[in-house]
Design a protein around this motif. Sequence first.
Motif, mmCIF file in Angstrom:
data_model
loop_
_atom_site.group_PDB
_atom_site.id
_atom_site.type_symbol
_atom_site.label_atom_id
_atom_site.label_comp_id
_atom_site.label_asym_id
_atom_site.label_seq_id
_atom_site.Cartn_x
_atom_site.Cartn_y
_atom_site.Cartn_z
ATOM 1 N N LEU A 79 0.830 -1.213 0.000
ATOM 2 C CA LEU A 79 0.000 0.000 0.000
ATOM 3 C C LEU A 79 0.859 1.256 0.000
ATOM 4 O O LEU A 79 0.618 2.201 -0.762
ATOM 5 N N SER A 80 1.875 1.257 0.852
ATOM 6 C CA SER A 80 2.755 2.426 0.956
ATOM 7 C C SER A 80 3.588 2.600 -0.313
ATOM 8 O O SER A 80 3.868 3.731 -0.728
ATOM 9 N N PHE A 81 3.961 1.490 -0.934
ATOM 10 C CA PHE A 81 4.715 1.569 -2.196
ATOM 11 C C PHE A 81 3.850 2.201 -3.280
ATOM 12 O O PHE A 81 4.344 2.973 -4.106
ATOM 13 N N THR A 96 10.460 3.018 -2.638
ATOM 14 C CA THR A 96 10.855 1.935 -1.735
ATOM 15 C C THR A 96 11.054 2.443 -0.312
ATOM 16 O O THR A 96 10.582 1.833 0.656
ATOM 17 N N ILE A 97 11.764 3.563 -0.161
ATOM 18 C CA ILE A 97 11.980 4.131 1.175
ATOM 19 C C ILE A 97 10.651 4.616 1.759
ATOM 20 O O ILE A 97 10.383 4.450 2.951
ATOM 21 N N GLN A 98 9.798 5.185 0.923
ATOM 22 C CA GLN A 98 8.476 5.612 1.393
ATOM 23 C C GLN A 98 7.662 4.404 1.855
ATOM 24 O O GLN A 98 6.928 4.477 2.858
ATOM 25 N N ALA A 99 7.781 3.294 1.133
ATOM 26 C CA ALA A 99 7.053 2.081 1.518
ATOM 27 C C ALA A 99 7.521 1.578 2.877
ATOM 28 O O ALA A 99 6.718 1.090 3.682
ATOM 29 N N MET A 100 8.805 1.705 3.158
ATOM 30 C CA MET A 100 9.312 1.334 4.477
ATOM 31 C C MET A 100 8.699 2.235 5.558
ATOM 32 O O MET A 100 8.344 1.772 6.646
ATOM 33 N N GLY A 101 8.569 3.523 5.237
ATOM 34 C CA GLY A 101 7.989 4.457 6.195
ATOM 35 C C GLY A 101 6.563 4.111 6.577
ATOM 36 O O GLY A 101 6.110 4.414 7.681
ATOM 37 N N GLY A 102 5.846 3.448 5.677
ATOM 38 C CA GLY A 102 4.466 3.087 5.953
ATOM 39 C C GLY A 102 4.272 1.682 6.477
ATOM 40 O O GLY A 102 3.137 1.270 6.724
ATOM 41 N N SER A 103 5.382 0.935 6.677
ATOM 42 C CA SER A 103 5.213 -0.469 7.064
ATOM 43 C C SER A 103 6.249 -1.004 8.048
ATOM 44 O O SER A 103 5.999 -2.017 8.713
ATOM 45 N N THR A 140 15.113 -8.285 2.343
ATOM 46 C CA THR A 140 14.964 -8.933 1.041
ATOM 47 C C THR A 140 14.376 -7.970 0.018
ATOM 48 O O THR A 140 14.905 -7.824 -1.095
ATOM 49 N N LEU A 141 13.291 -7.288 0.377
ATOM 50 C CA LEU A 141 12.598 -6.412 -0.560
ATOM 51 C C LEU A 141 13.445 -5.205 -0.973
ATOM 52 O O LEU A 141 13.511 -4.873 -2.163
ATOM 53 N N SER A 266 1.480 -1.236 15.547
ATOM 54 C CA SER A 266 1.079 0.155 15.795
ATOM 55 C C SER A 266 2.264 1.067 16.127
ATOM 56 O O SER A 266 2.094 2.280 16.253
ATOM 57 N N LEU A 267 3.463 0.507 16.256
ATOM 58 C CA LEU A 267 4.630 1.298 16.625
ATOM 59 C C LEU A 267 5.020 2.265 15.509
ATOM 60 O O LEU A 267 4.709 2.036 14.341
ATOM 61 N N PRO A 268 5.727 3.352 15.839
ATOM 62 C CA PRO A 268 6.114 4.342 14.825
ATOM 63 C C PRO A 268 7.170 3.794 13.877
ATOM 64 O O PRO A 268 7.743 2.721 14.120
ATOM 65 N N PRO A 269 7.470 4.520 12.790
ATOM 66 C CA PRO A 269 8.472 4.063 11.821
ATOM 67 C C PRO A 269 9.838 3.855 12.467
ATOM 68 O O PRO A 269 10.252 4.594 13.359
ATOM 69 N N ALA A 270 10.550 2.837 11.996
ATOM 70 C CA ALA A 270 11.836 2.449 12.575
ATOM 71 C C ALA A 270 12.956 3.393 12.145
ATOM 72 O O ALA A 270 12.940 3.946 11.038
ATOM 73 N N LEU A 271 13.939 3.529 13.022
ATOM 74 C CA LEU A 271 15.114 4.347 12.713
ATOM 75 C C LEU A 271 15.901 3.771 11.532
ATOM 76 O O LEU A 271 16.579 4.497 10.811
ATOM 77 N N ASN A 272 15.788 2.458 11.319
ATOM 78 C CA ASN A 272 16.492 1.815 10.206
ATOM 79 C C ASN A 272 16.061 2.361 8.848
ATOM 80 O O ASN A 272 16.783 2.206 7.854
ATOM 81 N N ILE A 273 14.901 2.989 8.786
ATOM 82 C CA ILE A 273 14.464 3.600 7.524
ATOM 83 C C ILE A 273 15.442 4.693 7.111
ATOM 84 O O ILE A 273 15.836 4.787 5.938
ATOM 85 N N PHE A 274 15.842 5.524 8.078
ATOM 86 C CA PHE A 274 16.823 6.568 7.782
ATOM 87 C C PHE A 274 18.167 5.949 7.403
ATOM 88 O O PHE A 274 18.851 6.436 6.497
#
Length: 315
Positions: A79-81, A96-103, A140-141, A266-274
């Motif tokens: 969905l986020s992608f 791809t990075i935006q999709a991580m932000g949403g999932s 993987t993704l 329900s947790l917020p986006p992970a720091l690993n996204i950055f």
Amino acid sequence: MADVAGLALPFFGLIFLGFACGRLIKAPVGGLEWFNVYIVYVAVPALYFVLISRTPFEELANVGFIAVTTASTFLAFALSFGVGTIAARGKIPEATIQAMGGSYSNVGYMGPGLTLAALGPTASAPTALIFVFDCMLFFTLVPFLMSVAASKRESLWATAALVVRRVALHPFNLATLAGGIAAYLHYVPPKPIDEIVRLLSGSAAPCALFVLGVTVALRPLKRIPGELPALLAIKLLVHPLIVFTLLTLVGGFDRIWVSTAVLMASLPPALNIFVMASQYQTYVERASSVILVGTVLSVLTVTGMLYLVVHGMLP
């Protein structure tokens, strides 16, 4: 409500304490790297080893739970992608990075402390399983999609080798494997080693949350991306709804496991996204905005979810 606030406030308090220190204290940024080394390579792996090694091995082999929760995260990613593809006008790396932000939930730093505090030791197995398989999904993704988008495309074998290496050698996954073996063998480390691991595991969540606050403070919000509201709506609201719906439809899961999965989603986006945005040099500033705004909003959404979970109000 006082009980729920007592669970939530220490976690968010540590984040905002780190944020305040990052804004007020002028310290070399380089020191943050060693803090991250300690968290990623020492403290959090120790925490996962403790959690998993003390969990009955048969609880770690719940294939149905793994399949449903990982599929739920993948649906949130898809969905986020889609949102990202529209916002980035078809640019796969940004999408791809935006999709991580949403999932991609903050399952490594916030997950264990919050679920165990709210639900007790029974939540350790589902917490660990969600962490491991969500990380495997993203590790993987993301390399696969980035490889597809690269102007100089690498071979399928090179991409596959990169994915396998990152999944197999990630410190969290190595610690999980070691914990699983220890659980299977009923192995208990010698007392001095066990005490060291226990001390390290106890420091994981406080250090990680403090560093998250400092990291966000050092990358101030310059502008709010137009796609941000949609991404955070998926992350904070839609993702836990997907998890709850699929687990309920499939059925047969312990109530604590369902509550753990919904709380983790329900947790917020992970720091690993950055971290990944920086690695691929795409969507870097806006990735920090996703984390910052998502963490602030999650004070309300996670506290609300905690209230439902603690009072047994999930349908």
